[in-house]
Motif scaffolding. Sequence first.
Motif, PDB file in Angstrom:
ATOM      1  N   SER A  26       0.847  -1.185   0.000  1.00 48.82           N
ATOM      2  CA  SER A  26       0.000   0.000   0.000  1.00 48.82           C
ATOM      3  C   SER A  26       0.887   1.241   0.000  1.00 48.82           C
ATOM      4  N   LEU A  27       0.299   2.378  -0.345  1.00 45.19           N
ATOM      5  CA  LEU A  27       1.053   3.622  -0.293  1.00 45.19           C
ATOM      6  C   LEU A  27       1.512   3.913   1.126  1.00 45.19           C
ATOM      7  N   ASP A  28       0.707   3.540   2.109  1.00 44.35           N
ATOM      8  CA  ASP A  28       1.102   3.767   3.501  1.00 44.35           C
ATOM      9  C   ASP A  28       2.271   2.874   3.902  1.00 44.35           C
ATOM     10  N   THR A  29       2.319   1.666   3.380  1.00 43.30           N
ATOM     11  CA  THR A  29       3.457   0.780   3.649  1.00 43.30           C
ATOM     12  C   THR A  29       4.733   1.358   3.053  1.00 43.30           C
ATOM     13  N   ILE A  30       4.637   1.846   1.814  1.00 38.21           N
ATOM     14  CA  ILE A  30       5.793   2.464   1.160  1.00 38.21           C
ATOM     15  C   ILE A  30       6.262   3.672   1.959  1.00 38.21           C
ATOM     16  N   SER A  31       5.317   4.478   2.404  1.00 36.50           N
ATOM     17  CA  SER A  31       5.631   5.658   3.191  1.00 36.50           C
ATOM     18  C   SER A  31       6.343   5.290   4.489  1.00 36.50           C
ATOM     19  N   GLN A  32       5.802   4.295   5.186  1.00 39.61           N
ATOM     20  CA  GLN A  32       6.373   3.880   6.467  1.00 39.61           C
ATOM     21  C   GLN A  32       7.795   3.356   6.293  1.00 39.61           C
ATOM     22  N   ARG A  33       8.028   2.569   5.268  1.00 42.48           N
ATOM     23  CA  ARG A  33       9.358   1.996   5.048  1.00 42.48           C
ATOM     24  C   ARG A  33      10.393   3.053   4.703  1.00 42.48           C
ATOM     25  N   ARG A  34       9.931   4.183   4.200  1.00 42.37           N
ATOM     26  CA  ARG A  34      10.852   5.266   3.865  1.00 42.37           C
ATOM     27  C   ARG A  34      10.996   6.276   5.007  1.00 42.37           C
ATOM     28  N   GLY A  35      10.295   6.047   6.104  1.00 41.74           N
ATOM     29  CA  GLY A  35      10.386   6.949   7.242  1.00 41.74           C
ATOM     30  C   GLY A  35       9.718   8.289   7.027  1.00 41.74           C
ATOM     31  N   LEU A  36       8.661   8.308   6.210  1.00 40.74           N
ATOM     32  CA  LEU A  36       7.971   9.551   5.889  1.00 40.74           C
ATOM     33  C   LEU A  36       6.612   9.608   6.576  1.00 40.74           C
ATOM     34  N   LEU A  37       6.284  10.749   7.140  1.00 34.69           N
ATOM     35  CA  LEU A  37       5.073  10.889   7.952  1.00 34.69           C
ATOM     36  C   LEU A  37       3.825  11.143   7.110  1.00 34.69           C
ATOM     37  N   LEU A  38       3.919  12.022   6.118  1.00 32.37           N
ATOM     38  CA  LEU A  38       2.741  12.473   5.378  1.00 32.37           C
ATOM     39  C   LEU A  38       2.747  12.085   3.903  1.00 32.37           C
ATOM     40  N   THR A  39       3.893  11.672   3.399  1.00 31.21           N
ATOM     41  CA  THR A  39       4.013  11.416   1.967  1.00 31.21           C
ATOM     42  C   THR A  39       4.614  10.038   1.704  1.00 31.21           C
ATOM     43  N   THR A  40       4.554   9.643   0.443  1.00 30.57           N
ATOM     44  CA  THR A  40       5.208   8.406   0.026  1.00 30.57           C
ATOM     45  C   THR A  40       6.606   8.671  -0.520  1.00 30.57           C
ATOM     46  N   ASP A  41       6.843   9.920  -0.964  1.00 36.18           N
ATOM     47  CA  ASP A  41       8.093  10.231  -1.671  1.00 36.18           C
ATOM     48  C   ASP A  41       8.482  11.698  -1.526  1.00 36.18           C
ATOM     49  N   HIS A  42       8.057  12.327  -0.421  1.00 36.83           N
ATOM     50  CA  HIS A  42       8.280  13.741  -0.129  1.00 36.83           C
ATOM     51  C   HIS A  42       7.284  14.660  -0.840  1.00 36.83           C
ATOM     52  N   ILE A  43       6.494  14.115  -1.778  1.00 39.17           N
ATOM     53  CA  ILE A  43       5.572  14.936  -2.567  1.00 39.17           C
ATOM     54  C   ILE A  43       4.152  14.383  -2.516  1.00 39.17           C
ATOM     55  N   HIS A  44       3.979  13.132  -2.922  1.00 42.77           N
ATOM     56  CA  HIS A  44       2.646  12.532  -3.000  1.00 42.77           C
ATOM     57  C   HIS A  44       2.198  12.056  -1.622  1.00 42.77           C
ATOM     58  N   GLN A  45       0.898  12.168  -1.392  1.00 37.60           N
ATOM     59  CA  GLN A  45       0.365  12.026  -0.042  1.00 37.60           C
ATOM     60  C   GLN A  45       0.006  10.586   0.335  1.00 37.60           C
ATOM     61  N   ASN A  46       0.359  10.198   1.558  1.00 39.58           N
ATOM     62  CA  ASN A  46      -0.155   8.946   2.113  1.00 39.58           C
ATOM     63  C   ASN A  46      -1.519   9.217   2.746  1.00 39.58           C
ATOM     64  N   SER A  47      -2.064   8.241   3.475  1.00 40.57           N
ATOM     65  CA  SER A  47      -3.411   8.416   4.038  1.00 40.57           C
ATOM     66  C   SER A  47      -3.477   9.594   4.999  1.00 40.57           C
ATOM     67  N   ARG A  48      -2.412   9.763   5.767  1.00 39.12           N
ATOM     68  CA  ARG A  48      -2.387  10.847   6.749  1.00 39.12           C
ATOM     69  C   ARG A  48      -2.364  12.208   6.061  1.00 39.12           C
ATOM     70  N   GLY A  49      -1.523  12.346   5.048  1.00 37.55           N
ATOM     71  CA  GLY A  49      -1.475  13.598   4.314  1.00 37.55           C
ATOM     72  C   GLY A  49      -2.751  13.886   3.550  1.00 37.55           C
ATOM     73  N   ALA A  50      -3.306  12.871   2.895  1.00 38.39           N
ATOM     74  CA  ALA A  50      -4.550  13.045   2.144  1.00 38.39           C
ATOM     75  C   ALA A  50      -5.713  13.396   3.059  1.00 38.39           C
ATOM     76  N   ALA A  51      -5.702  12.845   4.271  1.00 38.50           N
ATOM     77  CA  ALA A  51      -6.761  13.169   5.237  1.00 38.50           C
ATOM     78  C   ALA A  51      -6.746  14.654   5.577  1.00 38.50           C
ATOM     79  N   HIS A  52      -5.556  15.251   5.641  1.00 37.23           N
ATOM     80  CA  HIS A  52      -5.472  16.689   5.901  1.00 37.23           C
ATOM     81  C   HIS A  52      -6.163  17.479   4.796  1.00 37.23           C
ATOM     82  N   ILE A  53      -5.973  17.040   3.546  1.00 36.20           N
ATOM     83  CA  ILE A  53      -6.613  17.744   2.426  1.00 36.20           C
ATOM     84  C   ILE A  53      -8.133  17.673   2.565  1.00 36.20           C
ATOM     85  N   ALA A  54      -8.645  16.474   2.816  1.00 29.66           N
ATOM     86  CA  ALA A  54     -10.094  16.314   2.982  1.00 29.66           C
ATOM     87  C   ALA A  54     -10.611  17.135   4.160  1.00 29.66           C
ATOM     88  N   GLU A  55      -9.850  17.170   5.231  1.00 29.89           N
ATOM     89  CA  GLU A  55     -10.277  17.892   6.437  1.00 29.89           C
ATOM     90  C   GLU A  55     -10.391  19.392   6.197  1.00 29.89           C
TER      91      GLU A  55
END
Length: 239
Positions: free
Chosen positions: A199-228
């Motif tokens: 999953s995108l969240d798995t990729i994000s976690q393995r890279r040590g990133l909190l909000l993104t998968t690659d410093h740019i694109h959003q994981n669930s946490r980052g995308a939730a901020h947009i919706a909020e």
Amino acid sequence: MTTRIACLGDSLTRAQFSVDYLELLRQRHPAGDVQPVRFGANGDFAYNLLQRLDAVVTNPPDVITVLVGTNDARASLAGYPVEQAMKRKNLPARPSAGWFQQCLGTVVARLRAETDATIGLLSLPVLGQRLDGAAAQASQAYSRMIAEIAATHRVTCLPLHERQTEELRQADPPPTPYREVTPAAALGVLARRAVLRHSLDTISQRRGLLLTTDHIHQNSRGAAHIAEVIDAGLLTRTA
């Protein structure tokens, strides 16, 4: 009554490499209450979005959100392949802060003139997760431009950058250095999802990133901020 929402933007809205904030936005409401419609194109600059507005104003929605500028901000960073981006996206000029402001201002002016929709401009998600880094500073600078454009045209500015900055300060994640995303790296994410079922969240976690998968694109946490921020800034007042 269903609220139709046109979500305009780049790859964050296209949601091939990001978690889909349109779906998260839909899930925040009872079934049928909101209908997000996607107007996202990978790699778009503000100029490209300006060229695509006919599809929006031809059938005006109730609410319009605009999340664009990440690629404009990236183009200001050392090491960004500007010439390749200009060719790929058919840009008639070299990306700059002034041109971004001109294009986004024209986008908003046209949306205001040709629709009766409630309009919200989102400030940008934080680039990277080092708040003192050049990438994060660029996203902050372009977010300030977005706020100025929103004020000038009297539309709502939705504080996504501010929300994510607060999250990063509170969480204090590892200061992973920003790395620009290459086409090969983007395809690698798709391959991991298709072949390894990551999953995108798995990729994000393995890279040590909190909000993104690659410093740019959003994981669930980052995308939730947009919706909020869309929900809190626009939909509560139109419900």
